[in-house]
Design a protein around this motif. Structure first.
Motif, mmCIF file in Angstrom:
data_model
loop_
_atom_site.group_PDB
_atom_site.id
_atom_site.type_symbol
_atom_site.label_atom_id
_atom_site.label_comp_id
_atom_site.label_asym_id
_atom_site.label_seq_id
_atom_site.Cartn_x
_atom_site.Cartn_y
_atom_site.Cartn_z
ATOM 1 N N LEU A 32 -53.413 10.053 -43.706
ATOM 2 C CA LEU A 32 -52.636 10.678 -43.147
ATOM 3 C C LEU A 32 -51.527 11.292 -43.869
ATOM 4 N N LYS A 33 -51.377 10.867 -45.031
ATOM 5 C CA LYS A 33 -50.168 11.684 -45.937
ATOM 6 C C LYS A 33 -50.659 13.063 -46.338
ATOM 7 N N LYS A 43 -46.384 8.334 -36.591
ATOM 8 C CA LYS A 43 -47.128 8.764 -35.237
ATOM 9 C C LYS A 43 -48.487 8.473 -35.496
ATOM 10 N N GLY A 44 -49.041 9.106 -36.380
ATOM 11 C CA GLY A 44 -50.402 8.980 -36.636
ATOM 12 C C GLY A 44 -51.017 7.660 -36.883
ATOM 13 N N VAL A 53 -42.389 11.114 -40.368
ATOM 14 C CA VAL A 53 -42.399 11.007 -38.709
ATOM 15 C C VAL A 53 -43.839 11.157 -38.200
ATOM 16 N N LYS A 54 -44.694 12.418 -38.635
ATOM 17 C CA LYS A 54 -45.805 12.576 -38.280
ATOM 18 C C LYS A 54 -46.869 11.602 -38.754
ATOM 19 N N VAL A 55 -46.782 11.044 -40.010
ATOM 20 C CA VAL A 55 -47.641 9.878 -40.481
ATOM 21 C C VAL A 55 -47.447 8.877 -39.839
ATOM 22 N N TYR A 101 -50.815 15.466 -43.594
ATOM 23 C CA TYR A 101 -49.660 16.100 -43.089
ATOM 24 C C TYR A 101 -48.697 16.319 -44.290
ATOM 25 N N LYS A 149 -39.635 14.942 -41.231
ATOM 26 C CA LYS A 149 -40.570 15.370 -40.242
ATOM 27 C C LYS A 149 -42.009 14.909 -40.720
ATOM 28 N N ARG A 150 -42.541 15.023 -41.939
ATOM 29 C CA ARG A 150 -43.733 14.672 -42.257
ATOM 30 C C ARG A 150 -43.731 13.211 -42.173
#
Length: 91
Positions: free
Chosen positions: A72-73, A33-34, A29-31, A76, A26-27
């Protein structure tokens, strides 16, 4: 991804894209996407570029993009790196 493909220059390559059903952490994927948003590209285009560079044994990102990835890491909570690649598990 910060430099043009040496073999094809600016020539377009006609491809057929397919939907995938892959699952990712999940994290991460957030990175991703960002990062796609930061680079003003789709998530699919970002992933294709990363894979093409990896298959060629090349790094896909320069220092500026690497710095953005680190930010980003942190945002998130992605507190792991490549050394975790074979150690991610679900509960």
């Amino acid at each position: 991804m910060e430099q043009a493909d040496k073999r094809h220059g600016n020539q377009d390559i006609v491809v057929e894209r397919v939907q995938t059903g892959m699952r990712m952490e999940k994290r991460m994927v957030k990175v991703l996407k960002g990062l796609a948003e930061y680079l003003d590209m789709s998530l699919g285009d970002l992933m294709e570029g990363i894979v093409l560079h990896a298959f060629a044994g090349e790094a896909p990102f320069g220092p500026q993009t690497q710095a953005q990835i680190q930010r980003l890491k942190e945002v998130y909570g992605m507190e792991y790196g490549a050394d975790a690649s074979h150690h991610l598990r679900e509960e």
